[in-house]
Design an enzyme around this catalytic site. Structure first.
Site, PDB file in Angstrom:
ATOM      1  N   ASP A 181      17.395  18.827  -5.832  1.00 12.24           N
ATOM      2  CA  ASP A 181      17.515  18.500  -4.415  1.00 12.24           C
ATOM      3  C   ASP A 181      18.488  19.555  -3.914  1.00 12.24           C
ATOM      4  O   ASP A 181      19.676  19.508  -4.242  1.00 12.24           O
ATOM      5  CB  ASP A 181      18.099  17.100  -4.226  1.00 12.24           C
ATOM      6  CG  ASP A 181      18.215  16.755  -2.753  1.00 12.24           C
ATOM      7  OD1 ASP A 181      18.683  17.607  -1.974  1.00 12.24           O
ATOM      8  OD2 ASP A 181      17.836  15.640  -2.369  1.00 12.24           O
ATOM      9  N   HIS A 182      17.997  20.516  -3.161  1.00 11.62           N
ATOM     10  CA  HIS A 182      18.866  21.681  -2.913  1.00 11.62           C
ATOM     11  C   HIS A 182      20.102  21.320  -2.089  1.00 11.62           C
ATOM     12  O   HIS A 182      21.067  22.049  -2.083  1.00 11.62           O
ATOM     13  CB  HIS A 182      18.075  22.848  -2.317  1.00 11.62           C
ATOM     14  CG  HIS A 182      17.808  22.745  -0.853  1.00 11.62           C
ATOM     15  ND1 HIS A 182      16.818  21.937  -0.347  1.00 11.62           N
ATOM     16  CD2 HIS A 182      18.402  23.324   0.221  1.00 11.62           C
ATOM     17  CE1 HIS A 182      16.818  22.046   0.968  1.00 11.62           C
ATOM     18  NE2 HIS A 182      17.761  22.874   1.348  1.00 11.62           N
ATOM     19  N   HIS A 244      17.431  14.419   0.743  1.00  9.28           N
ATOM     20  CA  HIS A 244      18.691  15.013   1.211  1.00  9.28           C
ATOM     21  C   HIS A 244      19.615  14.011   1.913  1.00  9.28           C
ATOM     22  O   HIS A 244      20.818  13.982   1.658  1.00  9.28           O
ATOM     23  CB  HIS A 244      18.419  16.172   2.170  1.00  9.28           C
ATOM     24  CG  HIS A 244      17.395  17.149   1.681  1.00  9.28           C
ATOM     25  ND1 HIS A 244      17.287  17.521   0.354  1.00  9.28           N
ATOM     26  CD2 HIS A 244      16.426  17.845   2.338  1.00  9.28           C
ATOM     27  CE1 HIS A 244      16.307  18.397   0.232  1.00  9.28           C
ATOM     28  NE2 HIS A 244      15.759  18.613   1.412  1.00  9.28           N
TER      29      HIS A 244
HETATM   30  C1  BG6 Z   1      13.547  21.117   2.814  1.00 11.20           C
HETATM   31  C2  BG6 Z   1      12.503  20.524   3.715  1.00 11.20           C
HETATM   32  O1  BG6 Z   1      13.718  20.314   1.680  1.00 11.20           O
HETATM   33  O2  BG6 Z   1      14.769  21.232   3.499  1.00 11.20           O
HETATM   34  C3  BG6 Z   1      12.357  21.346   4.968  1.00 11.20           C
HETATM   35  O3  BG6 Z   1      11.262  20.436   3.045  1.00 11.20           O
HETATM   36  C4  BG6 Z   1      13.692  21.592   5.634  1.00 11.20           C
HETATM   37  O4  BG6 Z   1      11.463  20.725   5.876  1.00 11.20           O
HETATM   38  C5  BG6 Z   1      14.731  22.080   4.618  1.00 11.20           C
HETATM   39  O5  BG6 Z   1      13.513  22.544   6.649  1.00 11.20           O
HETATM   40  C6  BG6 Z   1      16.117  22.120   5.242  1.00 11.20           C
HETATM   41  O6  BG6 Z   1      17.014  22.740   4.355  1.00 11.20           O
HETATM   42  P1  BG6 Z   1      18.244  23.590   4.862  1.00 11.20           P
HETATM   43  O7  BG6 Z   1      18.973  23.988   3.637  1.00 11.20           O
HETATM   44  O8  BG6 Z   1      17.678  24.756   5.626  1.00 11.20           O
HETATM   45  O9  BG6 Z   1      19.024  22.694   5.780  1.00 11.20           O
END
Ligand code: BG6
Length: 494
Positions: A181-182, A244
């Site tokens: 989960d980044h 997230h």
């Molecule tokens: C991803 C989603 O996991 O996270 C995207 O699939 C979203 O829809 C993105 O745009 C948002 O990540 P960050 O790091 O740009 O806030």
């Protein structure tokens, strides 16, 4: 510290995730000396391609997306020579035997003791097939370790997530699986533990007696772009909330773990997810959750299409591009404290922030006579700015006792793009070192789906509550009411 010697396999090497995130992350790790010299990276995809062509793609991706840029040619070549490309029909086990021979050559060349990291940047439907073929193609028969790194969507609901997990678990044990989960790789999300547990200012106050509410905002300006086919099935609930948003909530709400190690931390996070009140009836869902979809609008003078007019989106689609909820964590620490969350596409800013609103001091004759005292806030800025600030009340200079809120700020990266490592860099580095802390364990995932499924079920039954908001606005009007009903309001996001 550098990573142990290993071969990294990037399945889906010609795809977007590899190009935008994974290659740049690997290059940054290399530039920082974290990969050492004894490593090899194998790009795997169906398309025929030579290793030379592959390295050209790699160069372009790093030029465009990496915070480090390649220096002179010799330095670049020293890195690029670790990369090779292997064309593979992932459904055909024979191909894996060839991949095995190729890998053994690389292991001999770089003196790598059989450690293999498989990053599947692929559609989840393929995780089971690839896992089985890795096993049947004898890719998992070395003396070193074997790890699988995968990314969402982990299913569509709890039953499908469980099936997917079963398929993987026929081959890999839980401790070999790293579910990304980044958001957990982001600097400020990892910093939540330190802010909470290393500060006498906050730790004693972190509960229902002193905190009035928590607000978590993950706003995006982008629309659905070219991802309509995926997004239309997932919507904000599955794309952002199930993962997230709930991850950030658990980091804020969890009890102090007995040790700062992966299993103890994840145990505490699971307990939070189990304590979040489930909204089971349609009425509960309607009273506590707002879903929206962007309609035509404008942002900074630019006309924007509505979601239903986007390419590859059905003109009748009821997919939500906005989600907001009042969530409650039913345990002793948090009884009665609302956690308001909101996330959406086509909002006015790109920003992720967590606001902790403290309860006010009692109204007292000293200060609160005819002026309103604003509550103290702790604001954690996650993305794209990174930092924290607190809002406190102080006297306005002058003769009278006018009080004004002032901010004390620690700004870690006031400039966007300053050198903090990217989420994928940290997470790849953690996976290769075998540290699970910032990866989702199966029971966390299962608990998250069990919260999401009843909401999705209520929505399926009746789509009458879907509200439209103009692209470029802060979502449906009712979102303010969610808080005003409780006597609160959203704090503006920077
Ligand atoms: C991803 C989603 O996991 O996270 C995207 O699939 C979203 O829809 C993105 O745009 C948002 O990540 P960050 O790091 O740009 O806030």
């Amino acid at each position: 510290v550098s990573a142990p010697e290993a071969v990294y396999f990037i399945f889906g090497a010609t795809g977007d995730l590899a190009r935008r995130k994974l290659f740049p992350a690997l290059y940054s790790l290399y530039r920082e000396g974290k990969l050492g010299d004894r490593f090899a990276i194998v790009g795997v995809a169906r398309r025929p391609r030579t290793s030379v062509q592959f390295r050209d793609d790699l160069y372009a991706s790093i030029q465009e997306f990496c915070r480090y840029k390649p220096k002179e040619e010799a330095e670049w070549n020293a890195f690029a020579e670790h990369f090779s490309y292997h064309s593979l029909d992932i459904g055909n086990v024979e191909g894996y035997r060839e991949l095995k021979a190729h890998t053994e050559e690389l292991e001999a060349k770089y003196d790598i003791p059989g450690n293999r990291l498989f990053y599947l940047a692929l559609a989840p439907e393929l995780f089971g097939t690839v896992s089985r073929n890795l096993r049947d193609g004898q890719m998992l028969e070395t003396r070193g370790w074997h790890r699988l790194v995968i990314e969402k969507p982990f299913g569509y609901d709890y039953p499908s997530a469980e099936r997917l997990n079963e398929e993987i678990r026929h081959v890999f044990r839980e401790e070999q699986v790293f579910r990304i989960d980044h958001y957990l790789g982001k600097e400020m999300v990892q910093n939540i533990e330190v802010i909470r547990f290393a500060n006498a200012f906050f730790e004693p106050l972190w509960n229902k007696d002193h905190i009035a509410n928590v607000q978590i905002t993950l706003a995006e300006t982008v629309g659905v772009e070219e991802r309509g086919a995926y997004y239309n099935k997932s919507g904000a609930l599955r794309d952002m909330v199930q993962n997230h948003m709930l991850q950030m909530l658990t980091m804020i709400a969890m009890e102090p773990p007995s040790r700062l190690d992966a299993e103890d931390i994840r145990d505490e996070k699971v307990k939070v997810l189990r304590s979040v009140r489930k909204y089971m009836s349609g009425e509960d869902v309607r009273n506590n959750i707002i879903r929206g979809q962007y309609a035509q609008g404008t942002h900074r003078g630019k006309e924007l299409k509505g979601y239903r007019e986007e390419e590859s989106v059905d003109a009748q689609s009821v997919t939500e591009t906005f989600f907001s909820a009042r969530l409650l964590v039913d345990n002793f620490r948090w009884a009665g404290v609302p956690f308001y969350v909101r996330t959406g596409k086509r909002l006015p800013v790109k920003s992720t922030e967590i606001v902790i609103e403290f309860k006010n001091v009692p109204k007292n004759v000293l200060f609160a006579r005819d002026q309103e005292l604003l509550p103290n806030l702790l604001v954690i800025r996650v993305n794209p700015m990174e930092g924290i600030y607190i809002k406190i009340n102080a006297k306005k200079p002058g003769n009278d006792m006018t009080i004004q809120p002032v901010a004390m700020e620690y700004c870690q990266s006031c400039q966007i793009g300053i050198n903090t490592p990217e989420a994928y860099e940290r997470l790849i580095f953690d996976a290769v070192r075998g540290d699970h802390t910032y990866f989702t364990r199966w029971d966390e995932l299962a608990a998250a789906w069990k919260l999401i499924d009843p909401i999705a079920a209520a929505w399926r039954e009746d789509s009458g509550d879907l509200q439209f908001y103009p692209a470029g606005s802060w979502g449906p009007e009712k979102v303010d009411q969610l808080l005003s009903d409780d006597g609160f309001h959203w704090w503006p996001v920077n």
